[in-house]
Design a protein around this motif. Structure first.
Motif: not given
Length: 199
Positions: A7-12, A39-50, A62-66
């Motif tokens: 989705g979109t990163l709305s808060v970091s 990356g910056p707020v507003g960008g598209s992101v995919t994050i791996h989760t547990e 969340g994690f940047a990689s598996a």
């Protein structure tokens, strides 16, 4: 279980992010390295989760990689290491650096993380060295792959993208590299490593 969010990163924040997925904001705890990778707020992101579930809370991490997610699971499997400490370690060391520290028995590197004293660092190194022993099989194979990267690191990454666990990938690539020698191409290395991993 929620395995990933796109989705979109709305808060970091300092230790969390909010990912907006079709109008729903998911609060996700994360290491500082993952937050930087988003990356910056507003960008598209995919994050791996547990998803962590207890009697009094449900929490997404969340994690940047598996690979980082897998190390989180290994670290939290050690007695005395909760989610906060595991994220502290992964904020200080990348997955490859954790792998190298475990393979070398380098408790000092692990102890650099917030909330990790010498005794806990020793326990982490000892317990995980047994659990991920495949990393260190052979004449320094796992350490070489993790520390030097290069063509062998690319091959390990390729196998992990195909679904192999990091220890399996590192061991298979190490065996393939030993058999093929120094002049091996990435394609040949990956093909032989796949055969080795399937044996």
């Amino acid at each position: 279980m929620i395995a990933h969010l796109k989705g979109t990163l709305s808060v970091s924040g300092l230790d969390h992010a909010v990912i907006d997925v079709n109008g729903v904001g998911y609060l996700v705890g994360a290491s500082s390295k993952t937050l930087q990778a988003l990356g910056p707020v507003g960008g598209s992101v995919t994050i791996h989760t547990e998803m962590l579930v207890a009697e009094d809370f449900i929490r997404l991490v969340g994690f940047a990689s598996a690979d980082e997610r897998e190390w989180f699971g290994l670290l939290t499997g050690v007695q005395g290491v909760g989610a906060r400490v595991a994220l502290g370690i992964l904020s200080t060391l990348s997955p490859d650096e954790v792998r190298t520290a475990i393979a070398r028995g380098d408790k000092a590197s692990v102890a650099r993380a917030n909330g990790v004293g010498p005794k806990l660092a020793q326990r982490i190194v000892m317990e995980l060295k047994d659990k991920v022993g495949g990393i260190a099989i052979g004449p320094g194979i796992g350490v070489t792959v993790a520390a030097e990267g290069g063509i062998e690191g690319d091959a390990v990454s390729a196998l992990q993208n195909l679904g192999f666990r990091p220890p399996e990938a590192a061991t298979a690539v190490g065996k393939a590299a030993e058999e093929l020698g120094a002049g091996a191409t990435l394609d040949a290395l990956v093909r032989l490593a796949l055969r080795k991993a399937s044996q």
